[in-house]
Design a protein around this motif. Sequence first.
Motif, mmCIF file in Angstrom:
data_model
loop_
_atom_site.group_PDB
_atom_site.id
_atom_site.type_symbol
_atom_site.label_atom_id
_atom_site.label_comp_id
_atom_site.label_asym_id
_atom_site.label_seq_id
_atom_site.Cartn_x
_atom_site.Cartn_y
_atom_site.Cartn_z
ATOM 1 N N THR A 2 0.835 -1.316 -0.255
ATOM 2 C CA THR A 2 -0.551 0.586 0.546
ATOM 3 C C THR A 2 1.090 1.829 -0.429
ATOM 4 N N THR A 4 2.103 5.909 0.338
ATOM 5 C CA THR A 4 1.721 6.301 1.263
ATOM 6 C C THR A 4 1.748 7.582 0.937
ATOM 7 N N ALA A 23 -7.429 8.294 -0.032
ATOM 8 C CA ALA A 23 -8.174 7.043 1.442
ATOM 9 C C ALA A 23 -9.244 6.712 0.726
ATOM 10 N N GLY A 26 -7.889 3.491 -1.748
ATOM 11 C CA GLY A 26 -6.770 2.481 -0.628
ATOM 12 C C GLY A 26 -5.203 3.199 -0.497
ATOM 13 N N TRP A 27 -4.818 3.957 -0.339
ATOM 14 C CA TRP A 27 -4.220 4.368 0.345
ATOM 15 C C TRP A 27 -4.007 4.763 1.484
ATOM 16 N N ASN A 28 -2.590 4.682 1.798
ATOM 17 C CA ASN A 28 -2.050 5.823 3.144
ATOM 18 C C ASN A 28 -2.432 6.997 2.825
ATOM 19 N N TYR A 43 -11.517 6.648 8.931
ATOM 20 C CA TYR A 43 -10.687 5.907 7.695
ATOM 21 C C TYR A 43 -9.805 5.639 8.745
ATOM 22 N N PRO A 44 -9.025 4.122 8.730
ATOM 23 C CA PRO A 44 -8.137 3.699 9.164
ATOM 24 C C PRO A 44 -7.195 3.801 8.799
ATOM 25 N N ASN A 45 -7.516 4.004 7.307
ATOM 26 C CA ASN A 45 -5.383 4.721 6.192
ATOM 27 C C ASN A 45 -5.560 6.054 6.362
ATOM 28 N N VAL A 46 -6.047 7.116 7.171
ATOM 29 C CA VAL A 46 -5.898 8.661 7.451
ATOM 30 C C VAL A 46 -5.598 8.900 8.165
ATOM 31 N N ARG A 69 4.068 6.238 11.789
ATOM 32 C CA ARG A 69 2.682 5.315 11.136
ATOM 33 C C ARG A 69 2.406 4.629 10.129
ATOM 34 N N PHE A 70 2.849 4.384 8.649
ATOM 35 C CA PHE A 70 3.490 4.044 7.689
ATOM 36 C C PHE A 70 4.641 3.347 7.346
#
Length: 276
Positions: A2, A4, A23, A26-28, A43-46, A69-70
Amino acid sequence: MTKTVLITGCSSGFGEAAACLFADKGWNVIATMRNPTELCGEYPNVLVTKLDVQDRETIKSAVAEGIARFGKIDVVVNNAGYGLFGVFEGTPRERVQDQFDVNVFGVMDVVRETLPHFRENRSGLYINVSSGAGVFGLPMISLYNASKFALEGFSESLSYELAALGIGVKIVEPGGVLDTKFGQRSGQEFSSTSTPADYDAFIAGASAVFDQLRQSRGRATSEEVAQVIYDAATDGTDQLRYVATEDIKPLVEKRRGSSEAEYMAFMRERMTPKVG
């Protein structure tokens, strides 16, 4: 893996729309702003975090927090910016400094902070959000024009420096979008200026020019600009410039496709305020 993206100026407008789009794809997303607030729902990826482009410590902390984080940053979207509106003589030097601190030096500081990370990975992409005002001049926005012209020159030159390192630079040029807070802040800045009365007739004429421009706009949206930003991040090309809205394309094409004499005659006829 993924990817970012780090985006500045996500509290509204292009930045907010771009953060939500990335987001959704599907991006971080490291969504940064001066005063962090809820963004795009849950959003868990934001990651929403503080970054004020006029405060280098917040730039450092946001980049470090995002990497922690990412694990990696793949794309940086330098979107934060605003525009001064008014004649040059009526604008205090402090406001001029602020204009360049946000639109130029802030971008440079974000690039300076993230470049070692990109160099280490031998990959990365900067997308710098410019404006039609980085291509052609307009009355009453000489300082905004100057900052965006500077951003365009910096971005193009930087692209040559970084290409050998596997790092890309792209420029997105929007214009005529009404669903942002850009005009609101510009109006507030103008109300704080003190302009000599000799300019009254010019300002009235210039306001009429801008009214005509607004009436002819095609209602481009922040979401459309966000899509161009996303396309620039994912199209796999080395294209440098992306004109993001239809409204400004005739002026961009006239600037880039005409002789100097033809272009200036065209602009003076349409943009010179009628005074007297």
